[in-house]
Design an enzyme around this catalytic site. Sequence first.
Site, PDB file in Angstrom:
ATOM      1  N   LYS A  46       0.853  -1.238  -0.089  1.00 60.44           N
ATOM      2  CA  LYS A  46       0.104   0.000   0.153  1.00 60.44           C
ATOM      3  C   LYS A  46       0.815   1.266   0.071  1.00 60.44           C
ATOM      4  CE  LYS A  46      -4.245  -1.956   1.974  1.00 60.44           C
ATOM      5  NZ  LYS A  46      -3.721  -3.357   1.765  1.00 60.44           N
ATOM      6  N   ASP A  98      -2.048  -2.329  -4.077  1.00 54.20           N
ATOM      7  CA  ASP A  98      -3.421  -2.353  -3.762  1.00 54.20           C
ATOM      8  C   ASP A  98      -3.897  -0.857  -3.818  1.00 54.20           C
ATOM      9  OD1 ASP A  98      -3.396  -5.026  -3.122  1.00 54.20           O
ATOM     10  OD2 ASP A  98      -3.271  -4.389  -0.943  1.00 54.20           O
ATOM     11  N   MET A  99      -5.368  -0.769  -3.966  1.00 50.93           N
ATOM     12  CA  MET A  99      -5.950   0.496  -4.169  1.00 50.93           C
ATOM     13  C   MET A  99      -6.528   0.861  -2.757  1.00 50.93           C
ATOM     14  SD  MET A  99      -6.325   2.951  -6.142  1.00 50.93           S
ATOM     15  CE  MET A  99      -5.900   2.568  -7.555  1.00 50.93           C
ATOM     16  N   GLN A 131     -11.170  -0.388  -8.663  1.00 55.95           N
ATOM     17  CA  GLN A 131     -12.371  -0.629  -7.825  1.00 55.95           C
ATOM     18  C   GLN A 131     -13.666  -0.142  -8.766  1.00 55.95           C
ATOM     19  OE1 GLN A 131     -11.053   2.388  -5.129  1.00 55.95           O
ATOM     20  NE2 GLN A 131     -10.518   0.967  -3.718  1.00 55.95           N
ATOM     21  N   ARG A 184      -5.704  -6.085 -11.285  1.00 57.33           N
ATOM     22  CA  ARG A 184      -6.681  -6.848 -10.384  1.00 57.33           C
ATOM     23  C   ARG A 184      -7.950  -5.970 -10.351  1.00 57.33           C
ATOM     24  NH1 ARG A 184      -5.176  -6.429  -4.602  1.00 57.33           N
ATOM     25  NH2 ARG A 184      -3.790  -8.143  -4.958  1.00 57.33           N
ATOM     26  N   LYS A 230     -14.387  -4.990  -6.389  1.00 57.46           N
ATOM     27  CA  LYS A 230     -15.642  -3.902  -6.282  1.00 57.46           C
ATOM     28  C   LYS A 230     -15.248  -2.800  -5.616  1.00 57.46           C
ATOM     29  CE  LYS A 230     -19.198  -7.657  -5.815  1.00 57.46           C
ATOM     30  NZ  LYS A 230     -19.967  -8.361  -4.820  1.00 57.46           N
ATOM     31  N   THR A 268     -12.965 -11.390  -6.328  1.00 58.07           N
ATOM     32  CA  THR A 268     -13.999 -11.541  -5.678  1.00 58.07           C
ATOM     33  C   THR A 268     -14.503 -13.043  -5.259  1.00 58.07           C
ATOM     34  OG1 THR A 268     -16.577 -11.224  -6.325  1.00 58.07           O
ATOM     35  CG2 THR A 268     -15.136 -12.242  -8.056  1.00 58.07           C
ATOM     36  N   HIS A 269     -15.438 -12.905  -4.198  1.00 58.67           N
ATOM     37  CA  HIS A 269     -16.004 -14.198  -3.763  1.00 58.67           C
ATOM     38  C   HIS A 269     -17.280 -14.246  -4.128  1.00 58.67           C
ATOM     39  CE1 HIS A 269     -13.163 -12.095  -0.925  1.00 58.67           C
ATOM     40  NE2 HIS A 269     -12.404 -13.433  -1.004  1.00 58.67           N
ATOM     41  N   ARG A 280     -12.575  -3.856   8.338  1.00 56.58           N
ATOM     42  CA  ARG A 280     -13.043  -3.930   6.821  1.00 56.58           C
ATOM     43  C   ARG A 280     -13.822  -5.290   6.560  1.00 56.58           C
ATOM     44  NH1 ARG A 280      -8.581  -0.835   5.339  1.00 56.58           N
ATOM     45  NH2 ARG A 280      -7.355  -2.453   4.293  1.00 56.58           N
ATOM     46  N   ARG A 281     -12.948  -6.456   6.701  1.00 55.27           N
ATOM     47  CA  ARG A 281     -13.758  -7.543   6.366  1.00 55.27           C
ATOM     48  C   ARG A 281     -15.038  -8.067   7.234  1.00 55.27           C
ATOM     49  NH1 ARG A 281      -9.956  -7.122   3.333  1.00 55.27           N
ATOM     50  NH2 ARG A 281     -11.698  -6.201   2.396  1.00 55.27           N
TER      51      ARG A 281
HETATM   52  C1  LIG Z   1      -7.699 -10.777  -3.816  1.00 50.66           C
HETATM   53  C2  LIG Z   1      -8.502  -9.646  -3.466  1.00 50.66           C
HETATM   54  C3  LIG Z   1      -7.894  -8.076  -3.272  1.00 50.66           C
HETATM   55  C4  LIG Z   1      -8.434  -7.374  -3.065  1.00 50.66           C
HETATM   56  N1  LIG Z   1      -7.705  -5.980  -3.123  1.00 50.66           N
HETATM   57  C5  LIG Z   1      -8.563  -4.815  -2.836  1.00 50.66           C
HETATM   58  C6  LIG Z   1      -7.825  -3.660  -3.032  1.00 50.66           C
HETATM   59  O1  LIG Z   1      -6.786  -3.288  -3.260  1.00 50.66           O
HETATM   60  N2  LIG Z   1      -8.818  -2.293  -2.708  1.00 50.66           N
HETATM   61  C7  LIG Z   1      -9.984  -2.491  -2.310  1.00 50.66           C
HETATM   62  O2  LIG Z   1     -10.710  -1.589  -2.210  1.00 50.66           O
HETATM   63  N3  LIG Z   1     -10.545  -3.804  -2.179  1.00 50.66           N
HETATM   64  C8  LIG Z   1      -9.734  -4.885  -2.262  1.00 50.66           C
HETATM   65  N4  LIG Z   1     -10.547  -6.077  -2.442  1.00 50.66           N
HETATM   66  C9  LIG Z   1     -11.809  -6.090  -1.617  1.00 50.66           C
HETATM   67  C10 LIG Z   1     -13.057  -6.144  -2.506  1.00 50.66           C
HETATM   68  O3  LIG Z   1     -13.097  -4.672  -3.105  1.00 50.66           O
HETATM   69  C11 LIG Z   1     -14.414  -6.272  -1.765  1.00 50.66           C
HETATM   70  O4  LIG Z   1     -14.615  -5.487  -0.868  1.00 50.66           O
HETATM   71  C12 LIG Z   1     -14.440  -7.661  -1.151  1.00 50.66           C
HETATM   72  O5  LIG Z   1     -13.684  -8.668  -2.177  1.00 50.66           O
HETATM   73  C13 LIG Z   1     -15.826  -7.925  -1.239  1.00 50.66           C
HETATM   74  O6  LIG Z   1     -16.637  -8.142  -2.288  1.00 50.66           O
HETATM   75  P1  LIG Z   1     -16.963  -9.606  -2.985  1.00 50.66           P
HETATM   76  O7  LIG Z   1     -17.391  -9.129  -4.592  1.00 50.66           O
HETATM   77  O8  LIG Z   1     -15.887 -10.661  -2.960  1.00 50.66           O
HETATM   78  O9  LIG Z   1     -18.265 -10.170  -2.254  1.00 50.66           O
HETATM   79  P2  LIG Z   1     -19.636  -9.279  -1.528  1.00 50.66           P
HETATM   80  O10 LIG Z   1     -19.743  -8.023  -2.209  1.00 50.66           O
HETATM   81  O11 LIG Z   1     -18.857  -9.137  -0.007  1.00 50.66           O
HETATM   82  O12 LIG Z   1     -20.457 -10.166  -1.333  1.00 50.66           O
HETATM   83  C14 LIG Z   1     -21.350 -10.409  -2.694  1.00 50.66           C
HETATM   84  C15 LIG Z   1     -21.877 -11.843  -2.527  1.00 50.66           C
HETATM   85  O13 LIG Z   1     -20.847 -12.937  -2.637  1.00 50.66           O
HETATM   86  C16 LIG Z   1     -20.930 -14.090  -1.877  1.00 50.66           C
HETATM   87  N5  LIG Z   1     -20.103 -14.200  -1.020  1.00 50.66           N
HETATM   88  C17 LIG Z   1     -19.269 -13.122  -0.486  1.00 50.66           C
HETATM   89  N6  LIG Z   1     -18.356 -13.649   0.231  1.00 50.66           N
HETATM   90  C18 LIG Z   1     -18.555 -14.839   0.324  1.00 50.66           C
HETATM   91  C19 LIG Z   1     -17.919 -15.790   1.173  1.00 50.66           C
HETATM   92  N7  LIG Z   1     -17.113 -15.741   2.092  1.00 50.66           N
HETATM   93  N8  LIG Z   1     -18.637 -17.022   1.082  1.00 50.66           N
HETATM   94  C20 LIG Z   1     -19.527 -17.371   0.367  1.00 50.66           C
HETATM   95  N9  LIG Z   1     -20.124 -16.352  -0.519  1.00 50.66           N
HETATM   96  C21 LIG Z   1     -19.591 -15.401  -0.423  1.00 50.66           C
HETATM   97  C22 LIG Z   1     -22.411 -13.990  -1.301  1.00 50.66           C
HETATM   98  O14 LIG Z   1     -23.519 -14.316  -1.950  1.00 50.66           O
HETATM   99  C23 LIG Z   1     -22.523 -12.107  -1.100  1.00 50.66           C
HETATM  100  O15 LIG Z   1     -23.850 -11.847  -1.246  1.00 50.66           O
HETATM  101  C24 LIG Z   1      -9.897  -7.297  -2.702  1.00 50.66           C
HETATM  102  C25 LIG Z   1     -10.441  -8.523  -2.580  1.00 50.66           C
HETATM  103  C26 LIG Z   1     -10.055  -9.605  -2.912  1.00 50.66           C
HETATM  104  C27 LIG Z   1     -10.741 -10.878  -3.098  1.00 50.66           C
END
Ligand SMILES: Cc1cc2nc3c(=O)[nH]c(=O)nc-3n(C[C@H](O)[C@H](O)[C@H](O)COP(=O)(O)OP(=O)(O)OC[C@H]3O[C@@H](n4cnc5c(N)ncnc54)[C@H](O)[C@@H]3O)c2cc1C
Length: 283
Positions: A75, A109-110, A139, A160, A163, A202-203, A264-265
Amino acid sequence: MKLPFILAKRFVAGESFTESIPKAKELNNKNLKLTLDLLGENVKDRQTASDTVDSYIRLLDGINEHELESSISIKLTMMGLDIDEDFCRENLFRLLDIAQKHDQFVRIDMEGSDNTQITLDIFKEAHQRYGSHIGTVIQSMLHRSKNDINELADMGADIRLVKGAYNEPSKIAHQNMPAIREAFKEQAKVLLEKTDFPRFGTHDDELIDWLKTYTTKNDIPKDRFEFQMLYGLREDTMVQLTEEGYRTRVYVPFGSDWLPYFTRRLAERKENIWFVLSTMFKN
Ligand SMILES: Cc1cc2nc3c(=O)[nH]c(=O)nc-3n(C[C@H](O)[C@H](O)[C@H](O)COP(=O)(O)OP(=O)(O)OC[C@H]3O[C@@H](n4cnc5c(N)ncnc54)[C@H](O)[C@@H]3O)c2cc1C
Protein backbone atom coordinates in the site's frame (compact mmCIF):
# COMPACT_ATOMS: atom_id res chain seq x y z
CA MET A 1 -5.20 -1.52 24.06
CA LYS A 2 -4.16 -4.16 21.52
CA LEU A 3 -6.83 -6.75 20.71
CA PRO A 4 -5.74 -10.43 20.83
CA PHE A 5 -4.61 -11.93 17.52
CA ILE A 6 -6.99 -14.88 17.94
CA LEU A 7 -9.76 -12.51 16.75
CA ALA A 8 -8.08 -11.98 13.39
CA LYS A 9 -6.76 -15.51 12.91
CA ARG A 10 -9.52 -16.42 10.50
CA PHE A 11 -8.45 -13.71 8.03
CA VAL A 12 -4.77 -13.13 8.82
CA ALA A 13 -2.12 -15.85 8.37
CA GLY A 14 0.15 -14.76 11.24
CA GLU A 15 1.56 -11.79 13.05
CA SER A 16 4.89 -12.18 11.20
CA PHE A 17 6.15 -13.66 7.93
CA THR A 18 7.79 -16.57 9.79
CA GLU A 19 4.52 -17.38 11.50
CA SER A 20 2.70 -17.31 8.13
CA ILE A 21 5.06 -19.65 6.24
CA PRO A 22 3.29 -22.94 7.15
CA LYS A 23 -0.08 -21.54 5.96
CA ALA A 24 1.54 -20.23 2.78
CA LYS A 25 3.12 -23.62 2.04
CA GLU A 26 -0.16 -25.39 2.75
CA LEU A 27 -1.94 -23.22 0.16
CA ASN A 28 0.85 -23.63 -2.41
CA ASN A 29 0.63 -27.40 -1.87
CA LYS A 30 -3.01 -27.17 -2.96
CA ASN A 31 -1.81 -25.54 -6.20
CA LEU A 32 -3.02 -22.11 -5.12
CA LYS A 33 -0.64 -19.24 -5.88
CA LEU A 34 -0.30 -16.45 -3.33
CA THR A 35 -0.05 -12.73 -2.88
CA LEU A 36 1.60 -11.99 0.46
CA ASP A 37 0.61 -8.71 2.06
CA LEU A 38 2.33 -7.13 5.04
CA LEU A 39 -0.54 -5.40 6.84
CA GLY A 40 -0.51 -1.72 7.76
CA GLU A 41 -1.54 1.61 6.24
CA ASN A 42 -1.27 5.37 6.64
CA VAL A 43 2.29 5.54 7.98
CA LYS A 44 2.96 9.04 9.33
CA ASP A 45 6.76 9.24 9.72
CA ARG A 46 9.67 8.76 7.35
CA GLN A 47 11.56 6.26 9.47
CA THR A 48 8.56 3.90 9.68
CA ALA A 49 8.00 4.20 5.92
CA SER A 50 11.67 3.36 5.20
CA ASP A 51 11.54 0.47 7.67
CA THR A 52 8.44 -0.79 5.85
CA VAL A 53 10.30 -0.83 2.53
CA ASP A 54 13.06 -2.86 4.22
CA SER A 55 10.41 -5.27 5.50
CA TYR A 56 8.94 -5.62 1.98
CA ILE A 57 12.43 -6.33 0.62
CA ARG A 58 12.97 -8.98 3.30
CA LEU A 59 9.58 -10.41 2.31
CA LEU A 60 10.72 -10.73 -1.33
CA ASP A 61 13.89 -12.46 -0.07
CA GLY A 62 11.82 -14.74 2.18
CA ILE A 63 9.58 -15.76 -0.72
CA ASN A 64 12.67 -16.82 -2.68
CA GLU A 65 14.32 -18.50 0.26
CA HIS A 66 11.23 -20.59 1.08
CA GLU A 67 10.46 -21.21 -2.60
CA LEU A 68 6.92 -19.88 -2.30
CA GLU A 69 4.81 -19.27 -5.40
CA SER A 70 3.94 -15.75 -4.35
CA SER A 71 3.89 -12.15 -5.44
CA ILE A 72 3.44 -9.30 -2.94
CA SER A 73 0.89 -6.54 -2.48
CA ILE A 74 1.81 -3.18 -1.00
CA LYS A 75 0.00 0.00 0.00
CA LEU A 76 1.47 3.37 -0.97
CA THR A 77 0.34 4.93 2.33
CA MET A 78 2.69 2.46 4.03
CA MET A 79 5.55 3.80 1.92
CA GLY A 80 5.01 7.41 2.91
CA LEU A 81 2.32 8.66 0.50
CA ASP A 82 0.68 10.73 3.27
CA ILE A 83 4.07 12.32 4.08
CA ASP A 84 5.48 13.26 0.68
CA GLU A 85 4.77 11.94 -2.81
CA ASP A 86 8.39 12.05 -4.02
CA PHE A 87 9.56 10.23 -0.92
CA CYS A 88 6.89 7.57 -1.50
CA ARG A 89 7.88 7.21 -5.17
CA GLU A 90 11.57 6.78 -4.21
CA ASN A 91 10.60 4.11 -1.69
CA LEU A 92 8.50 2.27 -4.25
CA PHE A 93 11.29 2.37 -6.83
CA ARG A 94 13.80 1.09 -4.24
CA LEU A 95 11.54 -1.93 -3.73
CA LEU A 96 10.90 -2.39 -7.45
CA ASP A 97 14.64 -2.35 -8.24
CA ILE A 98 14.95 -5.47 -6.07
CA ALA A 99 11.77 -7.07 -7.42
CA GLN A 100 12.98 -6.57 -10.98
CA LYS A 101 16.43 -7.93 -10.17
CA HIS A 102 14.94 -11.14 -8.78
CA ASP A 103 12.11 -11.33 -11.32
CA GLN A 104 9.38 -10.85 -8.74
CA PHE A 105 6.01 -9.10 -8.94
CA VAL A 106 4.64 -6.24 -6.82
CA ARG A 107 1.02 -5.06 -6.88
CA ILE A 108 -0.06 -1.68 -5.54
CA ASP A 109 -3.34 -2.24 -3.68
CA MET A 110 -5.95 0.49 -4.15
CA GLU A 111 -6.90 2.47 -1.06
CA GLY A 112 -9.65 5.07 -0.44
CA SER A 113 -10.70 7.53 -3.15
CA ASP A 114 -8.56 10.39 -1.76
CA ASN A 115 -5.60 8.40 -3.05
CA THR A 116 -6.94 7.01 -6.35
CA GLN A 117 -5.45 9.62 -8.69
CA ILE A 118 -2.01 9.76 -7.09
CA THR A 119 -1.87 5.96 -6.86
CA LEU A 120 -2.61 5.66 -10.57
CA ASP A 121 -0.11 8.41 -11.43
CA ILE A 122 2.66 6.68 -9.48
CA PHE A 123 1.63 3.32 -10.93
CA LYS A 124 1.88 4.65 -14.52
CA GLU A 125 5.36 5.97 -13.86
CA ALA A 126 6.41 2.69 -12.27
CA HIS A 127 4.88 0.72 -15.15
CA GLN A 128 7.03 2.63 -17.64
CA ARG A 129 10.17 1.75 -15.69
CA TYR A 130 9.41 -1.74 -14.42
CA GLY A 131 6.87 -3.11 -16.93
CA SER A 132 5.64 -6.57 -16.05
CA HIS A 133 6.99 -6.41 -12.46
CA ILE A 134 4.25 -4.05 -11.32
CA GLY A 135 0.46 -4.05 -11.30
CA THR A 136 -2.36 -2.26 -9.54
CA VAL A 137 -6.06 -2.51 -8.67
CA ILE A 138 -9.23 -0.94 -10.05
CA GLN A 139 -12.37 -0.64 -7.91
CA SER A 140 -15.45 -1.15 -10.08
CA MET A 141 -17.70 0.80 -7.67
CA LEU A 142 -16.02 4.12 -8.55
CA HIS A 143 -17.63 6.02 -11.45
CA ARG A 144 -14.18 7.05 -12.69
CA SER A 145 -13.12 3.41 -13.16
CA LYS A 146 -15.00 3.27 -16.47
CA ASN A 147 -12.34 5.62 -17.91
CA ASP A 148 -9.39 4.42 -15.84
CA ILE A 149 -9.87 0.83 -16.96
CA ASN A 150 -9.66 1.76 -20.63
CA GLU A 151 -6.54 3.85 -20.15
CA LEU A 152 -4.78 1.16 -18.10
CA ALA A 153 -5.88 -1.64 -20.41
CA ASP A 154 -4.52 0.29 -23.41
CA MET A 155 -1.18 0.46 -21.59
CA GLY A 156 -1.31 -3.34 -21.19
CA ALA A 157 -1.24 -2.95 -17.41
CA ASP A 158 -1.61 -5.92 -15.07
CA ILE A 159 -4.87 -5.18 -13.26
CA ARG A 160 -6.75 -6.81 -10.40
CA LEU A 161 -10.41 -5.82 -10.67
CA VAL A 162 -12.37 -5.69 -7.38
CA LYS A 163 -15.61 -4.06 -6.24
CA GLY A 164 -13.91 -1.72 -3.72
CA ALA A 165 -13.64 -2.09 0.03
CA TYR A 166 -13.94 1.54 1.15
CA ASN A 167 -17.09 3.53 1.93
CA GLU A 168 -17.35 6.14 -0.81
CA PRO A 169 -19.99 8.86 -1.33
CA SER A 170 -22.73 8.49 -3.99
CA LYS A 171 -21.27 11.41 -5.97
CA ILE A 172 -18.27 9.30 -6.92
CA ALA A 173 -19.35 5.67 -6.44
CA HIS A 174 -22.19 3.25 -7.12
CA GLN A 175 -23.96 2.44 -3.87
CA ASN A 176 -25.99 -0.67 -4.67
CA MET A 177 -24.90 -4.20 -5.49
CA PRO A 178 -26.61 -4.60 -8.92
CA ALA A 179 -24.92 -1.41 -10.21
CA ILE A 180 -21.53 -2.40 -8.76
CA ARG A 181 -21.81 -5.87 -10.31
CA GLU A 182 -22.83 -4.40 -13.67
CA ALA A 183 -19.84 -2.05 -13.62
CA PHE A 184 -17.57 -4.97 -12.65
CA LYS A 185 -18.79 -6.98 -15.66
CA GLU A 186 -18.32 -4.11 -18.11
CA GLN A 187 -14.80 -3.46 -16.81
CA ALA A 188 -13.97 -7.17 -16.84
CA LYS A 189 -14.90 -7.30 -20.53
CA VAL A 190 -12.43 -4.47 -21.27
CA LEU A 191 -9.64 -6.22 -19.40
CA LEU A 192 -10.34 -9.57 -21.06
CA GLU A 193 -10.36 -7.95 -24.48
CA LYS A 194 -7.32 -5.71 -24.13
CA THR A 195 -4.94 -7.22 -21.58
CA ASP A 196 -2.96 -10.46 -21.48
CA PHE A 197 -3.82 -11.74 -18.04
CA PRO A 198 -6.45 -9.92 -15.98
CA ARG A 199 -7.10 -10.85 -12.35
CA PHE A 200 -10.53 -10.83 -10.73
CA GLY A 201 -10.72 -10.46 -6.95
CA THR A 202 -14.17 -11.52 -5.78
CA HIS A 203 -15.98 -14.14 -3.69
CA ASP A 204 -19.28 -13.37 -5.38
CA ASP A 205 -20.83 -16.42 -7.10
CA GLU A 206 -22.78 -14.24 -9.49
CA LEU A 207 -19.56 -12.71 -10.80
CA ILE A 208 -17.61 -15.97 -10.75
CA ASP A 209 -20.36 -17.74 -12.74
CA TRP A 210 -20.65 -14.80 -15.11
CA LEU A 211 -16.87 -14.83 -15.74
CA LYS A 212 -16.93 -18.55 -16.46
CA THR A 213 -19.86 -18.24 -18.88
CA TYR A 214 -18.58 -15.09 -20.61
CA THR A 215 -15.08 -16.49 -21.16
CA THR A 216 -16.41 -19.84 -22.42
CA LYS A 217 -18.77 -18.09 -24.87
CA ASN A 218 -15.96 -15.88 -26.14
CA ASP A 219 -13.38 -18.67 -26.47
CA ILE A 220 -11.13 -17.17 -23.81
CA PRO A 221 -9.05 -20.02 -22.38
CA LYS A 222 -9.22 -20.81 -18.66
CA ASP A 223 -5.52 -20.05 -18.24
CA ARG A 224 -5.76 -16.52 -19.69
CA PHE A 225 -7.05 -14.90 -16.47
CA GLU A 226 -7.00 -15.45 -12.72
CA PHE A 227 -9.50 -15.70 -9.87
CA GLN A 228 -8.28 -14.17 -6.63
CA MET A 229 -9.79 -14.52 -3.15
CA LEU A 230 -8.83 -13.49 0.36
CA TYR A 231 -7.19 -15.79 2.87
CA GLY A 232 -9.75 -17.54 5.07
CA LEU A 233 -12.62 -17.21 2.58
CA ARG A 234 -13.95 -19.84 0.16
CA GLU A 235 -10.79 -21.95 0.02
CA ASP A 236 -12.82 -24.95 -1.17
CA THR A 237 -14.13 -22.90 -4.09
CA MET A 238 -10.57 -21.89 -4.98
CA VAL A 239 -9.43 -25.52 -4.94
CA GLN A 240 -12.40 -26.47 -7.11
CA LEU A 241 -11.70 -23.67 -9.62
CA THR A 242 -8.08 -24.87 -9.79
CA GLU A 243 -9.23 -28.43 -10.44
CA GLU A 244 -11.48 -27.13 -13.22
CA GLY A 245 -8.38 -25.66 -14.89
CA TYR A 246 -8.67 -22.00 -13.86
CA ARG A 247 -5.74 -19.94 -12.53
CA THR A 248 -6.17 -19.01 -8.88
CA ARG A 249 -4.39 -16.91 -6.26
CA VAL A 250 -5.04 -16.34 -2.56
CA TYR A 251 -4.29 -12.96 -0.99
CA VAL A 252 -2.54 -13.74 2.29
CA PRO A 253 -2.25 -10.86 4.75
CA PHE A 254 0.03 -11.06 7.76
CA GLY A 255 1.51 -8.72 10.37
CA SER A 256 0.76 -7.20 13.72
CA ASP A 257 -1.10 -4.16 12.34
CA TRP A 258 -4.17 -6.21 11.36
CA LEU A 259 -7.02 -4.18 12.88
CA PRO A 260 -8.05 -1.95 9.89
CA TYR A 261 -8.01 -4.93 7.48
CA PHE A 262 -9.91 -7.08 9.95
CA THR A 263 -12.53 -4.33 10.51
CA ARG A 264 -13.12 -4.01 6.73
CA ARG A 265 -13.76 -7.75 6.45
CA LEU A 266 -16.33 -7.67 9.27
CA ALA A 267 -18.08 -4.60 7.83
CA GLU A 268 -18.27 -6.23 4.38
CA ARG A 269 -20.26 -9.29 5.33
CA LYS A 270 -22.11 -10.12 8.54
CA GLU A 271 -21.35 -13.86 8.14
CA ASN A 272 -17.69 -13.00 8.69
CA ILE A 273 -18.51 -12.19 12.32
CA TRP A 274 -19.66 -15.81 12.74
CA PHE A 275 -16.46 -17.06 11.12
CA VAL A 276 -14.47 -15.12 13.71
CA LEU A 277 -16.49 -16.47 16.60
CA SER A 278 -16.27 -20.07 15.35
CA THR A 279 -12.46 -19.75 14.95
CA MET A 280 -12.23 -18.49 18.52
CA PHE A 281 -14.30 -21.32 19.92
CA LYS A 282 -12.32 -23.94 17.99
CA ASN A 283 -9.14 -22.88 19.84
C1 LIG B 1 -7.73 -10.82 -3.80
C2 LIG B 1 -8.48 -9.58 -3.41
C3 LIG B 1 -7.80 -8.37 -3.35
C4 LIG B 1 -8.47 -7.20 -3.01
N1 LIG B 1 -7.82 -5.99 -3.08
C5 LIG B 1 -8.50 -4.86 -2.84
C6 LIG B 1 -7.90 -3.57 -3.02
O1 LIG B 1 -6.70 -3.45 -3.36
N2 LIG B 1 -8.65 -2.48 -2.76
C7 LIG B 1 -9.97 -2.55 -2.38
O2 LIG B 1 -10.61 -1.52 -2.21
N3 LIG B 1 -10.55 -3.77 -2.21
C8 LIG B 1 -9.87 -4.90 -2.42
N4 LIG B 1 -10.50 -6.11 -2.25
C9 LIG B 1 -11.82 -6.17 -1.59
C10 LIG B 1 -12.96 -6.00 -2.56
O3 LIG B 1 -12.98 -4.67 -3.04
C11 LIG B 1 -14.32 -6.30 -1.88
O4 LIG B 1 -14.50 -5.41 -0.83
C12 LIG B 1 -14.44 -7.71 -1.34
O5 LIG B 1 -13.85 -8.65 -2.16
C13 LIG B 1 -15.94 -8.05 -1.16
O6 LIG B 1 -16.59 -8.12 -2.39
P1 LIG B 1 -16.94 -9.54 -3.07
O7 LIG B 1 -17.19 -9.31 -4.51
O8 LIG B 1 -15.86 -10.50 -2.74
O9 LIG B 1 -18.27 -10.05 -2.36
P2 LIG B 1 -19.38 -9.26 -1.51
O10 LIG B 1 -19.82 -8.07 -2.28
O11 LIG B 1 -18.90 -9.07 -0.12
O12 LIG B 1 -20.54 -10.31 -1.49
C14 LIG B 1 -21.41 -10.53 -2.62
C15 LIG B 1 -21.98 -11.93 -2.54
O13 LIG B 1 -20.91 -12.86 -2.76
C16 LIG B 1 -21.12 -14.02 -1.97
N5 LIG B 1 -20.01 -14.13 -0.99
C17 LIG B 1 -19.21 -13.15 -0.54
N6 LIG B 1 -18.31 -13.63 0.32
C18 LIG B 1 -18.58 -14.94 0.46
C19 LIG B 1 -18.01 -15.98 1.21
N7 LIG B 1 -16.99 -15.77 2.02
N8 LIG B 1 -18.55 -17.22 1.09
C20 LIG B 1 -19.61 -17.45 0.27
N9 LIG B 1 -20.18 -16.49 -0.48
C21 LIG B 1 -19.67 -15.27 -0.39
C22 LIG B 1 -22.45 -13.81 -1.25
O14 LIG B 1 -23.46 -14.36 -2.02
C23 LIG B 1 -22.56 -12.31 -1.19
O15 LIG B 1 -23.89 -11.88 -1.05
C24 LIG B 1 -9.85 -7.28 -2.64
C25 LIG B 1 -10.52 -8.50 -2.69
C26 LIG B 1 -9.87 -9.62 -3.08
C27 LIG B 1 -10.64 -10.91 -3.15
